[in-house]
Design a protein around this motif. Structure first.
Motif, mmCIF file in Angstrom:
data_model
loop_
_atom_site.group_PDB
_atom_site.id
_atom_site.type_symbol
_atom_site.label_atom_id
_atom_site.label_comp_id
_atom_site.label_asym_id
_atom_site.label_seq_id
_atom_site.Cartn_x
_atom_site.Cartn_y
_atom_site.Cartn_z
ATOM 1 N N ALA A 212 0.828 -1.205 0.000
ATOM 2 C CA ALA A 212 0.000 0.000 0.000
ATOM 3 C C ALA A 212 0.867 1.260 0.000
ATOM 4 N N VAL A 213 1.953 1.241 0.776
ATOM 5 C CA VAL A 213 2.856 2.397 0.820
ATOM 6 C C VAL A 213 3.509 2.617 -0.537
ATOM 7 N N VAL A 214 3.978 1.528 -1.145
ATOM 8 C CA VAL A 214 4.619 1.636 -2.464
ATOM 9 C C VAL A 214 3.627 2.163 -3.490
ATOM 10 N N LEU A 215 2.397 1.652 -3.449
ATOM 11 C CA LEU A 215 1.373 2.094 -4.393
ATOM 12 C C LEU A 215 1.054 3.569 -4.205
ATOM 13 N N ALA A 216 0.916 4.007 -2.959
ATOM 14 C CA ALA A 216 0.586 5.409 -2.699
ATOM 15 C C ALA A 216 1.684 6.341 -3.208
ATOM 16 N N ILE A 217 2.937 5.968 -2.962
ATOM 17 C CA ILE A 217 4.055 6.805 -3.424
ATOM 18 C C ILE A 217 4.094 6.839 -4.952
ATOM 19 N N ALA A 218 3.924 5.681 -5.578
ATOM 20 C CA ALA A 218 3.955 5.612 -7.036
ATOM 21 C C ALA A 218 2.823 6.426 -7.657
ATOM 22 N N LEU A 219 1.603 6.298 -7.094
ATOM 23 C CA LEU A 219 0.473 7.050 -7.638
ATOM 24 C C LEU A 219 0.665 8.549 -7.438
ATOM 25 N N ALA A 220 1.167 8.940 -6.277
ATOM 26 C CA ALA A 220 1.410 10.362 -6.034
ATOM 27 C C ALA A 220 2.442 10.915 -7.012
ATOM 28 N N GLY A 221 3.499 10.133 -7.246
ATOM 29 C CA GLY A 221 4.521 10.585 -8.181
ATOM 30 C C GLY A 221 4.005 10.715 -9.603
ATOM 31 N N VAL A 222 3.271 9.723 -10.050
ATOM 32 C CA VAL A 222 2.722 9.773 -11.409
ATOM 33 C C VAL A 222 1.697 10.894 -11.535
ATOM 34 N N SER A 223 0.867 11.086 -10.500
ATOM 35 C CA SER A 223 -0.137 12.150 -10.546
ATOM 36 C C SER A 223 0.531 13.524 -10.629
ATOM 37 N N PHE A 224 1.585 13.729 -9.857
ATOM 38 C CA PHE A 224 2.301 15.006 -9.916
ATOM 39 C C PHE A 224 2.906 15.216 -11.295
ATOM 40 N N PHE A 225 3.496 14.182 -11.849
ATOM 41 C CA PHE A 225 4.101 14.278 -13.177
ATOM 42 C C PHE A 225 3.051 14.607 -14.232
ATOM 43 N N VAL A 226 1.912 13.936 -14.146
ATOM 44 C CA VAL A 226 0.860 14.107 -15.151
ATOM 45 C C VAL A 226 0.228 15.493 -15.067
ATOM 46 N N PHE A 227 -0.041 15.967 -13.839
ATOM 47 C CA PHE A 227 -0.768 17.218 -13.693
ATOM 48 C C PHE A 227 0.143 18.429 -13.482
ATOM 49 N N TYR A 228 1.433 18.240 -13.643
ATOM 50 C CA TYR A 228 2.348 19.373 -13.644
ATOM 51 C C TYR A 228 2.816 19.684 -15.064
ATOM 52 N N ASP A 229 3.103 18.622 -15.806
ATOM 53 C CA ASP A 229 3.520 18.790 -17.190
ATOM 54 C C ASP A 229 2.300 19.084 -18.060
ATOM 55 N N GLU A 230 2.423 20.007 -18.995
ATOM 56 C CA GLU A 230 1.285 20.395 -19.819
ATOM 57 C C GLU A 230 0.996 19.404 -20.937
ATOM 58 N N VAL A 231 1.879 18.444 -21.161
ATOM 59 C CA VAL A 231 1.617 17.423 -22.182
ATOM 60 C C VAL A 231 0.517 16.505 -21.649
ATOM 61 N N PRO A 232 -0.570 16.261 -22.412
ATOM 62 C CA PRO A 232 -1.687 15.428 -21.922
ATOM 63 C C PRO A 232 -1.255 13.973 -21.695
ATOM 64 N N ARG A 233 -1.133 13.592 -20.456
ATOM 65 C CA ARG A 233 -0.763 12.209 -20.110
ATOM 66 C C ARG A 233 -1.621 11.697 -18.952
ATOM 67 N N ALA A 234 -2.812 12.220 -18.795
ATOM 68 C CA ALA A 234 -3.632 11.866 -17.639
ATOM 69 C C ALA A 234 -3.936 10.379 -17.572
ATOM 70 N N PHE A 235 -3.955 9.709 -18.715
ATOM 71 C CA PHE A 235 -4.275 8.275 -18.747
ATOM 72 C C PHE A 235 -3.259 7.434 -17.981
ATOM 73 N N LEU A 236 -2.093 7.987 -17.682
ATOM 74 C CA LEU A 236 -1.061 7.209 -17.003
ATOM 75 C C LEU A 236 -1.449 6.833 -15.570
ATOM 76 N N VAL A 237 -2.427 7.511 -14.998
ATOM 77 C CA VAL A 237 -2.809 7.187 -13.621
ATOM 78 C C VAL A 237 -3.681 5.936 -13.559
ATOM 79 N N PHE A 238 -4.292 5.535 -14.657
ATOM 80 C CA PHE A 238 -5.241 4.424 -14.608
ATOM 81 C C PHE A 238 -4.622 3.092 -14.196
ATOM 82 N N PRO A 239 -3.410 2.730 -14.665
ATOM 83 C CA PRO A 239 -2.835 1.472 -14.157
ATOM 84 C C PRO A 239 -2.716 1.427 -12.645
ATOM 85 N N PHE A 240 -2.417 2.551 -12.019
ATOM 86 C CA PHE A 240 -2.277 2.582 -10.563
ATOM 87 C C PHE A 240 -3.642 2.547 -9.876
#
Length: 580
Positions: A212-240
């Motif tokens: 659960a800890v690993v998943l939370a860190i990974a999802l937080a990291g991917v979410s920050f990457f997706v919603f900070y960069d202006e390139v549309p990559r929101a779909f990357l959060v779905f695997p997590f």
């Protein structure tokens, strides 16, 4: 001023005087009042958070968490909690600078929205806040997220239109923003509170704390990457999100949604990420829509997993019930014979296995013993097992030869269970006076029983016959054997040799060697020892066999040796042992 009451007493009286009015109020009403105040405070705090993101209008926000709080309160505590919602909405909207009549209109809309949503869920959808059924997730999304939120959006925008705070040309945009903000509260906040309450202490899901800890860190990291960069990559959060739903079920789904929202909304509000470039309300609308879709998708997947778990649990319960009914729980003593059984269905949580065994008194000084294997598992195997056991018992009353009894069973299978097959080793045991026993045996497609002589030699008993349920005239024969004191006969199913096939198959030589080592031992020792050879010393549960294992041992005690008998215990479908 003098008084007969000491100064300290007067002080305590003055301090306690304001609280005296509470003493006359019943406890249940005090608790109700505290609930209302707590709900109003929570609603107000969440409303201030939502209004801090208002851009189009001081009273319209694309993010409105109080909706979920209000809905959850009415679902758990009932409709009588509406005053707390109204009070919280009144206090929150009193500071937005709109006329009092518009404020009251918004209060009516917010309160009515929660009442309509709770009514639709409780009375129409038979809603369960644990969200363990797909229908509950769909009901939450449709009745609460889509329909009930229209009440607040319609009444609220109409109130602002009358007060002049919304122009006629901006009605649709204002209504859409309001509706999406309230829908986000019902699809994100409400599930989080409901699951937090109903799933405590969160131990049912297969996922572990470190995962659960690993998943939370990974999802937080991917979410920050997706919603900070202006390139549309929101779909990357779905695997997590899928990972969270599969491994942690409802708690994982709502926790992942909250992590996503906590990162996506602030970054989107500051014009970062996939939805950058639009005005604030449009950005937040897009972010709310995306988060809502992700949250509902994760909840649906989690509900599918828990429904599957519930079905498997029901099937396991039925399996255990059938197993207890089809395998004898209490077996009689055979005079002059030691008996032992080791039975282990394949796999953890496996449906009813195909192996069956039984023995019973068939006549004066004669006992019939059976060990069979049905070609299948589950309900079909249960039906054929019951047919085989009771057909063999019934035919044993008027038939003397085991081969004839098996022929009658073959006909019954062809008539009543076409397509099913069965292998059986069926014998009639007659203890002799003074020690020893005679065995008359017939084998129908079953592994040949083995006779273990007291001196250490091992020899097969009988000859291969035809599998039952295939042809109308099977080739079956009867074979005789004499057992002397200390001798034993082993009946077993093919799972004994094929338990770990194809990686490992126990050869006939290995089996014979094991039996030679245990020659002269008690029946229970022989049965458990042979199974230990097959399991290769593995502890139970280390690796589940691929096929059912059943071993039945009959042994003639040596002269002067007391017969060993352990009490018969039904056990569970995972492992059943009986010995006499």
């Amino acid at each position: 001023m003098e008084s007969g009451v000491p100064a300290s007493g007067r002080t305590r009286a003055v301090l306690h005087r304001p609280m005296r009015w509470l003493e006359g109020i019943p406890e249940d009403r005090r608790i109700y009042a505290l609930k209302l105040l707590g709900l109003a405070a929570a609603y107000y705090g969440a409303a201030k958070l939502g209004l801090s993101l208002a851009f189009m209008n001081s009273s319209i926000s694309a993010v409105w968490p109080p909706t979920g709080i209000a809905l959850t309160a009415l679902v758990f505590w009932g409709y009588r909690m509406w005053p707390g919602i109204a009070l919280g909405a009144l206090v929150a909207n009193s500071w937005t600078g709109i006329p009092i009549y518009a404020t009251l209109g918004i209060v009516v809309g917010n309160t009515g929205e929660a009442l309509v949503g709770a009514f639709l869920l409780r009375r129409i959808a038979d809603f369960r806040p644990s969200l363990e059924r797909v229908r509950d997730v769909i009901a939450l999304a449709l009745f609460a997220g889509v329909l009930s939120t229209m009440v607040s959006a319609s009444i609220g925008v109409a109130s602002l239109l009358i007060s002049g705070d919304v122009s006629s040309s901006g009605i649709w945009e204002a209504w859409r923003t309001w509706w999406l903000g309230d829908a986000g509260g019902d699809l994100l906040v409400a599930p989080a509170i409901m699951v937090a309450i109903t799933h405590w202490p969160y131990r049912r899901a297969p996922g572990q704390a470190l995962e659960a800890v690993v998943l939370a860190i990974a999802l937080a990291g991917v979410s920050f990457f997706v919603f900070y960069d202006e390139v549309p990559r929101a779909f990357l959060v779905f695997p997590f999100m899928i990972w969270a739903a599969l491994r942690f079920w409802q708690p994982g789904a709502v926790a992942a949604s909250l992590i996503l929202a906590a990162i996506a909304i602030p970054l989107t509000a500051n014009d970062h990420g996939s939805f950058a470039g639009f005005d604030l309300d449009q950005r937040l609308q897009l972010a709310q829509t995306f988060i809502g879709v992700a949250a509902i998708s994760a909840l649906v997947l989690a509900a599918v997993m828990t429904e599957r778990q519930r079905i498997e649990g029901a099937a396991r319960f039925i399996s255990e019930t059938l197993q207890r009914g089809l395998l004898p729980a209490h077996l009689p003593q055979i005079p002059g014979i030691e008996t032992a059984v080791e039975s282990r269905p394949a796999g953890e949580g496996e449906l009813v296995g195909g192996d069956f065994y039984d023995w019973f008194e068939s006549g004066i000084q004669s006992w019939d013993v059976m060990l069979g294997d049905i070609g299948g598992k589950g309900a079909a195997a249960a039906r054929t097992t019951a047919l085989a056991r009771y057909t063999l018992r019934a035919d044993a009353v008027h038939e003397d030869r085991p081969s004839h009894i098996l022929e009658l069973l073959n006909g019954a299978i062809l008539r009543q269970a076409p397509g099913e097959t069965c292998t059986v080793a069926y014998g009639r045991v007659s203890p002799k006076r003074g020690g020893g026993a005679r065995v008359l045996l017939s084998v129908a497609g079953h592994p040949l029983p083995l006779v273990i002589r007291a001196g250490g030699t091992v020899e097969p008993l009988g000859g291969a016959g035809t599998l039952l349920g295939v042809v109308s005239n099977p080739m079956l024969a009867d074979y005789r054997a004499e057992l002397e004191p200390g001798d034993a006969v082993l009946l077993y199913t093919d799972g004994l040799t094929d338990a770990y096939a194809p990686e490992r198959i126990v050869s006939q030589e290995e089996l014979v060697a094991a039996l030679e080592r245990y020659a002269g031992n008690a029946a229970a020792t022989i049965a458990s020892g042979v199974q230990g050879v097959v399991l290769n010393g593995r502890p139970d549960g280390d690796r589940a066999p691929r096929d059912d294992i059943t071993i039945l041992v009959l042994r003639v005690p040596e002269r002067g040796q007391p017969r060993r008998r352990r009490p018969v215990t039904p056990g569970t479908p995972a492992e059943r042992r009986t010995a006499a």
